[in-house]
Write a protein that holds these residues in place. Structure first.
Motif, short mmCIF file in Angstrom:
data_model
loop_
_atom_site.label_atom_id
_atom_site.label_comp_id
_atom_site.label_asym_id
_atom_site.label_seq_id
_atom_site.Cartn_x
_atom_site.Cartn_y
_atom_site.Cartn_z
N ILE A 1 0.87 -1.18 0.00
CA ILE A 1 0.00 0.00 0.00
C ILE A 1 0.91 1.23 0.00
N CYS A 2 0.74 2.07 -1.03
CA CYS A 2 1.59 3.25 -1.23
C CYS A 2 0.94 4.48 -0.61
N GLY A 3 1.76 5.49 -0.33
CA GLY A 3 1.23 6.77 0.10
C GLY A 3 0.25 7.34 -0.92
N SER A 4 0.50 7.07 -2.21
CA SER A 4 -0.41 7.59 -3.24
C SER A 4 -1.74 6.84 -3.23
N ASP A 5 -1.73 5.55 -2.80
CA ASP A 5 -2.99 4.82 -2.62
C ASP A 5 -3.78 5.45 -1.46
N GLY B 1 -3.27 -0.03 -6.27
CA GLY B 1 -2.14 -0.94 -6.02
C GLY B 1 -1.19 -1.03 -7.20
N HIS B 2 0.08 -0.66 -6.97
CA HIS B 2 1.06 -0.70 -8.06
C HIS B 2 2.44 -1.19 -7.59
N GLU B 3 2.53 -1.62 -6.33
CA GLU B 3 3.82 -2.10 -5.80
C GLU B 3 3.73 -3.61 -5.66
N PHE B 4 3.88 -4.31 -6.78
CA PHE B 4 3.50 -5.71 -6.79
C PHE B 4 4.66 -6.66 -7.09
N THR C 1 10.24 -3.21 -4.30
CA THR C 1 11.11 -2.67 -5.35
C THR C 1 10.68 -1.26 -5.75
N GLU C 2 9.39 -1.06 -5.95
CA GLU C 2 8.91 0.23 -6.45
C GLU C 2 9.18 1.38 -5.46
N PRO C 3 8.73 1.26 -4.18
CA PRO C 3 9.04 2.37 -3.27
C PRO C 3 10.54 2.52 -3.01
ZN LIG Z 1 4.08 3.57 -4.77
#
Ligand SMILES: [Zn+2]
Ligand SMILES: [Zn+2]
Length: 333
Positions: A36-40, A58-61, A141-143
């Motif tokens: 869960i990202c800050g942008s979510d 959701g984009h950090e998968f 990986t993404e964050p």
């Molecule tokens: Zn993110």
């Protein structure tokens, strides 16, 4: 399939959704872990006009290919991916700066995201991982690449090598935490982190070896730091960053909670402050981050909190209330 759907501000619900169809050039992933990202959270609060109710965020998968239309990624292969879907042809893409692609779209924003059992994504967006890498780590990986991209950009602007710089990180969310961890690995010493949540302060002290303070109780030392990272991006934190940076220093602006503010242009000018903005990561940054995560550059990651996707609504509520010590919650479908 089950999907965690953003239904209205302050509400996400586990709903039944059709499984994605296999499209030419894409693969269907079974999602193994998704952060869960800050942008979510920003979308959850109803503050992102681009992310509308009905969307799966959701984009950090990290996922496993289950159906594939390309030879490069066969079913069974485990991957992460670049959530920015880029054109590969514009000037930025050919320069390797595909985070600035003028035709970019994004997973969990312009197309269904990864808070679900399955998700479709272009094969060109996949990033390979070691096949034995834990899914929860790969989902970071993404964050982690966001922190890496920002720090690597700032290094070029510093007058002296990083270990000679005194650094302040404003914000102990996931990006601030991952930045503090990477700074430590890069040799930074005496890093200070500002965070309002006492649970997060303790977590950052324990895992990133920083000293912390509560910015509601004290202001950062004026002209005290060669390098300041603003991982919040509010009017208050921008003012604090400009005040805290030493003449000749660098301010890196990563967070973007509020868009506009007044900047102390007198200090910026007379004291030769470098103020930089940064957005996400390039594909090269994602690949480098996979290697660094695998090598332990971000520590053992034991501070990351993982819960089943079915408990996702509660996780959003807990992140919102600040009741968690961990700044990163990873959902496991
Ligand atoms: Zn993110
Ligand atoms: Zn492009």
């Amino acid at each position: 399939m089950k999907a965690l759907v953003y239904t209205q501000p302050l509400e996400v619900q586990l709903l039944e959704r059709p499984e994605p169809e296999l499209v030419d050039g894409e693969v269907v992933l079974r999602i193994d872990a998704v952060g869960i990202c800050g942008s979510d959270m920003h979308a959850y609060h109803g503050h992102d006009p681009r992310r509308k109710p009905g969307l799966v965020l959701g984009h950090e998968f990290c996922g496993t290919v289950v159906r594939s239309s390309v030879g490069s990624h066969a079913p069974g292969v485990r991957v992460t991916g670049n959530p920015l879907i880029t054109c590969g042809e514009c000037d930025y893409c050919v320069q390797g700066r595909n985070n600035l692609c003028s035709r970019r779209t994004m997973v969990g924003m312009t197309r269904p995201g990864a808070f679900a059992q399955y998700m479709s994504i272009p094969a060109s967006s996949l990033v390979d991982i070691p096949q034995d890498m834990p899914a929860v780590h790969a989902a970071l990986t993404e964050p982690a690449a966001t922190a890496l991209h920002a720090i690597n950009m700032s290094l070029k602007a510093m007058a002296r090598p990083l270990p000679e710089n005194r650094t302040l990180v404003i914000g102990g969310g996931a990006i601030g935490m991952l930045a503090a961890l990477l700074l430590k690995d890069y040799g930074a010493r005496g890093t200070v982190l500002a965070e309002v949540n006492p649970l997060r302060r303790r977590s950052a002290e324990q895992h990133a070896g920083v000293t912390t303070y509560d910015p509601r109780e004290a202001a950062p030392e004026e002209n005290g730091f060669d390098y300041v990272i603003d991982a919040v991006g509010s009017k208050l934190t921008r003012a604090a960053a400009l005040s805290a940076v030493k003449p000749g220093g660098v301010v890196m602006h990563i967070g973007l909670q509020e868009w506009a503010s007044e900047i102390d242009m007198r200090k910026l000018t007379l004291a030769e402050i470098t103020l930089m903005g940064t957005y996400t990561y390039t594909t090269a940054d994602l690949r480098a981050t996979v290697k660094l995560l695998q090598q332990g550059a971000f520590g053992d990651l034991s501070w990351v909190h993982s819960v089943p996707l079915a408990a996702g609504a509660q996780a959003f509520a807990d992140l919102d209330s600040g009741s968690l010590a961990s700044s990163k919650v990873v959902l496991v479908p």
